[in-house]
Write a protein that holds these residues in place. Sequence first.
Motif, short mmCIF file in Angstrom:
data_model
loop_
_atom_site.label_atom_id
_atom_site.label_comp_id
_atom_site.label_asym_id
_atom_site.label_seq_id
_atom_site.Cartn_x
_atom_site.Cartn_y
_atom_site.Cartn_z
N UNK A 259 -4.25 -4.34 16.82
CA UNK A 259 -3.29 -3.16 16.30
C UNK A 259 -3.08 -3.08 14.84
N UNK A 260 -3.44 -4.34 14.23
CA UNK A 260 -3.82 -4.18 12.76
C UNK A 260 -5.00 -3.52 12.41
N UNK A 261 -6.14 -3.70 13.16
CA UNK A 261 -7.19 -2.74 13.08
C UNK A 261 -6.82 -1.23 12.91
N UNK A 262 -6.08 -1.07 13.94
CA UNK A 262 -5.77 0.46 14.22
C UNK A 262 -4.76 1.02 13.10
N UNK A 263 -3.92 -0.01 12.53
CA UNK A 263 -3.06 0.35 11.41
C UNK A 263 -3.84 0.50 10.08
N UNK A 264 -4.87 0.05 9.99
CA UNK A 264 -5.81 0.13 8.72
C UNK A 264 -6.53 1.47 8.93
N UNK A 265 -6.91 1.85 9.92
CA UNK A 265 -7.52 3.06 10.40
C UNK A 265 -6.66 4.37 9.91
N UNK A 266 -5.08 4.04 10.54
CA UNK A 266 -4.18 5.19 10.62
C UNK A 266 -3.79 5.28 8.93
N UNK A 267 -3.48 4.00 8.21
CA UNK A 267 -3.24 4.18 6.80
C UNK A 267 -3.96 3.31 6.15
N UNK A 268 -4.83 3.68 5.75
CA UNK A 268 -5.95 2.63 4.85
C UNK A 268 -5.25 2.14 3.58
N UNK A 269 -4.60 3.01 2.95
CA UNK A 269 -4.03 2.52 1.48
C UNK A 269 -2.87 1.72 1.55
#
Length: 461
Positions: free
Chosen positions: A451-461
């Motif tokens: 889920x952390x990987x997905x969060x980085x993809x969703x909001x990379x900044x």
Amino acid sequence: MLDTIKEKWPEILDFLKLEFDITDVSFKTWILPLKVESYENNVLTLIFPGETKNTGLNYIQKKYYHFIKIAIEENIDKEIDLVITLPNIEDVEESSTDLMEEHENITLENRIKESNLDKKYTFDSFVVGSNNDIAQVTSLAAAESPGEMYNPLFIYGGVGLGKTHLIQSIGNFVLANDPDAKVLYTTCENFTNEVIDLLGNKKNKTSQEDIIEFRQKYRNVDVLLIDDIQFISNKDRTQEEIFNIYNDLFMKHKQIVFTSDRKPKDMEGIEDRLINRFEQGLTVDIHNPDYETRMAILKKKAEFLGYTLDEAVLQFIANNFTANVRELEGSLTRVISFSKIKRTDITLDLAKDALNDLISPNHEEKITCENIIDMVADQYQISVSDICSTKKSKEFTIPRQICMYLCRVYTEDTLDQIALLLKKDNHATVSYGYNKIKKAMEKDPSLKNSIDILKKKISPN
């Protein structure tokens, strides 16, 4: 007899070119330089002159020997023995393999140009991901066995996803592996324009030779590649020509490949008989590239351009340009050009500066539930329809509940709206899924990492 052959040599050459449909470039390269040397004991000797050992003699003997012999015999009404050699026979024995390969490469380049192909489009340069693997595999199979495996092959997908790359890769592969194969690539727009020109000529009451030549051009091939076939919509005469050409090639077991921005059944303004032909073989689609494929494309493009870029720069581009390969590569090219103009290294800040107006000049792009569902589907290698289904296995329920969790975290959509997108009966299912994932993350490090990987993809900044 020698004088007779020399006198008739221009007629023999004309007969040879027309009878065996030799292209201008091939004729000028391989046939026109031949000189009549001698005729003794019914043996005619032709010389292929050249200033170096790199003469292509072996190629002429392999591809044109029988054509030349037939042309001579037809014009002098006598059977002969034919020898084609170099000015000095020693040159044949000393011919280097490397030089011969160079000639073959030149010949291949000429054939690629004659086929309207771009040599940069190859299977080796095509980045394969979960979004296009089936299209790539079937295209390669069609190239390896033209007319046998998938005929016709119909590739569809959105703009800039690699359809042109694949269809031209088929043509380049066939030419590289079969020196006798005839390949022709065209766009639907160019084909339509040719038909329009023919109609114009017909109205001017010119001869039917142009129409015959046009039809022979498209029917005397082993592989026909037509890009963007959807543009024949509502063009009746163009559709008629495509239909007749298709039938002729299909009956001869010649390979036909089409690309389109939509599948055959969704194409409007096209006759049912043509739609049936498009669906007669295999239809495959190409989706938007997932995150991993976008990263692979960027790395390969950067390597091709001679750059090794920081991972953060590539991630920034991959996260902000998700629609297609064309805009992805264009964004990378823009960043590199920006660095050259600024005369500075490529950093994350420079990439943001270079792409700022393309991403969003005034505000951050809004995160939607649709985007989140797409990202989850990509990460877990399942389809969006699987997520939005009633399937009960963990393979689908976990990603589905992750979508519920992330949609709650990153969007302002109501529980009812999220339930509607995921095709669930009511908001209670979404609430349950959100709470289950939230609790599971505390006990399952692997799930939390995903889920952390997905969060980085969703909001990379």
